[in-house]
Design an enzyme around this catalytic site. Structure first.
Site, PDB file in Angstrom:
ATOM      1  N   ASN A 162       2.304  -2.416  -1.649  1.00 33.74           N
ATOM      2  CA  ASN A 162       1.264  -3.385  -1.991  1.00 33.74           C
ATOM      3  C   ASN A 162       1.906  -4.764  -2.071  1.00 33.74           C
ATOM      4  OD1 ASN A 162      -1.298  -1.704  -2.671  1.00 33.74           O
ATOM      5  ND2 ASN A 162       0.381  -0.632  -3.716  1.00 33.74           N
ATOM      6  N   GLU A 163       1.874  -5.465  -0.958  1.00 32.69           N
ATOM      7  CA  GLU A 163       2.534  -6.749  -0.824  1.00 32.69           C
ATOM      8  C   GLU A 163       1.702  -7.859  -1.487  1.00 32.69           C
ATOM      9  OE1 GLU A 163       5.461  -6.879   0.121  1.00 32.69           O
ATOM     10  OE2 GLU A 163       5.899  -5.713   1.923  1.00 32.69           O
ATOM     11  N   PRO A 164       2.287  -9.072  -1.643  1.00 31.76           N
ATOM     12  CA  PRO A 164       1.522 -10.194  -2.193  1.00 31.76           C
ATOM     13  C   PRO A 164       0.174 -10.349  -1.495  1.00 31.76           C
ATOM     14  CG  PRO A 164       3.815 -10.810  -1.976  1.00 31.76           C
ATOM     15  CD  PRO A 164       3.689  -9.430  -1.366  1.00 31.76           C
ATOM     16  N   SER A 166      -2.358  -8.314  -2.446  1.00 34.20           N
ATOM     17  CA  SER A 166      -3.074  -7.060  -2.714  1.00 34.20           C
ATOM     18  C   SER A 166      -3.982  -7.212  -3.930  1.00 34.20           C
ATOM     19  CB  SER A 166      -2.072  -5.921  -2.963  1.00 34.20           C
ATOM     20  OG  SER A 166      -1.283  -5.678  -1.818  1.00 34.20           O
ATOM     21  N   THR A 181      10.318  -7.955   2.885  1.00 30.39           N
ATOM     22  CA  THR A 181      10.422  -6.494   2.804  1.00 30.39           C
ATOM     23  C   THR A 181      11.091  -5.936   4.051  1.00 30.39           C
ATOM     24  OG1 THR A 181       8.439  -6.361   1.427  1.00 30.39           O
ATOM     25  CG2 THR A 181       9.094  -4.360   2.588  1.00 30.39           C
TER      26      THR A 181
END
Length: 639
Positions: A162-164, A166, A181
């Site tokens: 869940n990246e920035p 999300s 990432t």
């Protein structure tokens, strides 16, 4: 009273945090909590449902669970697992797949029913992913939900993938991976270009449904994002901050990952302190930097208005504190890293005697010596010390494949031009070229290619050491066995690694040892090499009298630098010495322009070294000390 004191200490922290001395202790704690859930569910004849994570963080947890199974009879027959995520696309048999990871680190070593194992499928068609994700959520619900979800945290603040950006109520879905990432995963794939751009991940909302959430983080690389997550405002820019909304979460950290939390980094802001010399030094430098003032211009109001009134009262007057810290910083500066002959050394970082010291500079990779302490290296030689350099590993994984062909082609052409008798290399060369053309990401090189890469690094190291003034008999290549795996992931330390190091130390009997204390090296080679040196010296100390007079200095530079308050010896470099250091680094041509494994820093190694050395000098200048062109910094390791 103790409870009130703890609340006061942690008042900046917005969720529960437990700190352990090291990852091993923390991992055993988490494994025991998982085992407790499994046993409680077994007693009720129920399934234990676990949410599992991948990556380096949970490896020791899984190792302890395997030990509990094999040595203490912990059974996993009643366990159902759901993994957080998987790269997309990804074949389950690929070494980088999380299926391979989980099998290698846990499932292949316990008695779990493989039908109870669930990992997102990286092979399904793109159009089938939404239906797969809904079914994944439904399976979790149908078995009663997750009893515990364990998490790591990425440097973007991601949990799962869940990246920035999300949402806090997000479900299982296909996501695009953040560039950071992918950079962090690059070494596992043999380069960032081979890292998938997408992944299937449980959502934040899915994670939140777990009855217990444990987020783990180890080492200083995670300290910055941990501080943002634990003490920062909730934001989609750092998805892990959503965990502040949960009443069932706990962060399990080691001391390094917790180091930037207020209660550890600046404890005077949250509690009364025991003011040791180290803490006073750190606090005064912090205050000077915060206010952009030289140390000698700090006032009593500055102390009182910035949480340091207790220090002013207990150790004041303030001006005396300032003078004391200023003098201590000044005494770290020396142009004589091997000690100044016939001088009063009571205020100097190194001993004056013997005036000519035997010195060993240990270099984990074949270029760490000149990158991190090239100026000091040259200074020690110029000042007449008996300097040796020991390259601990071959560095043969960090050479471009086309350089191998270039060097072999040169060898063949040279032999032909000179009419020299040379074994026919054409078959070997053809096989090398065919292998390289068909080589898969992170595939282990053939022995011949590994040899050529090692020789390239060796030749560069010799050129660099000669440039620093060493004779060939003072240049040592150790080729420690732990490194020679042919892949990024190295073998464990063996007795042979320690014995080889002991043999070299016994031969030289140094007064000074320099070793890399730069443990942010993304491959972990530096910390392994350092631990080997420490073990060798500890063993020798029992039988060799010279060890008691041997001082060990740690250097940094390739990956980060020491904080100003940590520095115990600062060696200033003139503009001319900065140039000499740069030319020594240039001898390592295979690492120039773009290294195979540059880490998370776009600068070339010579640029990093030059910038960091200048930043260290500026930090001293800003505190009111002399203005030097550059400085190399060292910390003494005390057994």
């Amino acid at each position: 009273m103790a409870r009130l004191n703890l609340l006061e200490e942690t008042r900046f922290e917005k969720l529960p945090v437990t700190v352990f001395k090291n990852p091993q202790e923390a991992s055993i704690n988490v494994a025991n909590r998982i085992a407790k859930i499994i046993k409680e569910k077994q007693a009720l004849n129920q399934h234990a449902v676990l949410g599992l994570a991948t990556g380096a963080t949970p490896i020791k947890v899984y190792a302890e669970l395997v030990r509990l199974h094999k040595e203490e009879g912990l059974s996993f027959k009643n366990v159902i697992t759901f993994n957080l995520d998987e790269y997309y696309p990804m074949q389950p048999t690929d070494v980088q797949s999380y299926v391979s990871f989980m099998n290698e680190n846990l499932f292949d070593h316990i008695d779990i029913d493989k039908n109870n194992v669930h990992i997102p499928d990286g092979t399904i068609k793109l159009e089938d992913i939404p239906a797969f994700c809904l079914a994944y959520e439904r399976k979790i619900t149908d078995v009663g939900g997750l009893d515990m979800q364990i998490l790591g945290i990425g440097r973007t603040g991601h949990i799962g993938f869940n990246e920035p950006g999300s949402a806090p109520n997000s479900g299982t879905r296909l996501v695009t991976l953040d560039d950071l990432t992918r950079r962090d995963a690059a070494r596992d794939f043999g380069g960032k270009s081979f890292v998938p751009t997408k992944a299937i991940t449980m959502g934040v909302g899915t994670i939140f449904k777990a009855r217990e959430i444990v987020l783990m983080a180890w080492n200083g690389k995670k300290a910055s994002i941990i501080k943002k997550t634990v003490e920062g405002e909730m934001s989609s820019d750092v998805p892990a901050t959503y965990l502040q909304l949960s009443d069932h979460v706990e962060f399990i950290l080691d001391e390094d990952a917790a180091a930037l939390l207020t209660r550890f980094d600046t404890p005077w802001l949250v509690k009364d302190c025991v003011w040791t010399d180290k803490l006073i030094r750190k606090a005064v430098i912090w205050l000077a930097n915060k206010l952009n003032k030289p140390i000698l211009k700090l006032t009593e109001d500055d102390f009182n208005n910035n949480g340091m009134a207790q220090l002013a009262v207990e150790k004041g007057p303030v001006y005396n504190i300032n003078i004391n810290i200023f003098n201590k910083l000044q005494h770290t500066i020396t142009g004589w890293p091997g000690g100044k002959p016939d001088a009063d050394d009571t205020q100097r970082p190194e001993r004056a005697t013997p005036d000519k010291k035997r010195v060993v500079i240990f270099s984990p990779h074949p270029d760490d010596d000149v990158i991190s302490m090239g100026g000091t290296f040259i200074r020690l030689v110029d000042q007449g010390h008996d300097v040796h350099v020991a390259y601990q590993t071959s560095g043969n994984t960090a050479v471009w494949d086309d350089d191998v062909l270039r060097f072999v082609e040169f060898n063949m052409d040279f032999a032909e031009r000179m009419g020299m008798k040379n074994p026919d290399m054409s078959d070997t060369y053809t096989k090398m070229r065919q292998f390289i053309e068909q080589k898969k990401p992170n595939q282990i090189d053939t022995p011949e290619i590994q040899t050529v890469k090692g020789l390239i690094r060796k030749g560069e190291a010799i050129a660099g050491a000669r440039y620093c003034g060493l004779q060939d008999d003072h240049i040592h290549f150790m080729a420690l066995p732990f490194y020679e795996s042919g892949k990024v992931q190295k073998n464990p330390i063996t007795e042979a690694d320690v014995l080889l190091t002991m043999e070299l130390l016994q031969k030289i009997k140094p007064h000074q040892v320099f070793a890399a204390g730069d443990f942010e090296d993304p491959h972990g080679t530096h910390i392994v090499c350092f631990n080997i040196i420490i073990e060798a010296l500890k063993r020798l100390e029992k039988t060799e009298s010279w060890v008691k007079d041997c001082w060990l200095w740690m250097y940094r530079g390739a990956w980060l630098e020491f904080e100003t308050h940590e520095i115990e010896m600062a060696v200033p470099l003139s503009p001319q010495e900065v140039e000499r250091k740069k030319f020594a680094i240039f001898k390592h041509q295979s690492q120039k322009d773009r290294a195979v494994f540059p880490g998370d820093d776009a600068r070339e190694f010579w640029q990093r070294a030059e910038d960091r050395n200048r930043e260290t000098a500026k930090s001293y200048d800003d505190l009111g000390l002399a203005d030097y062109e550059a400085m190399e910094a060292f910390v003494r390791y005390k057994f």
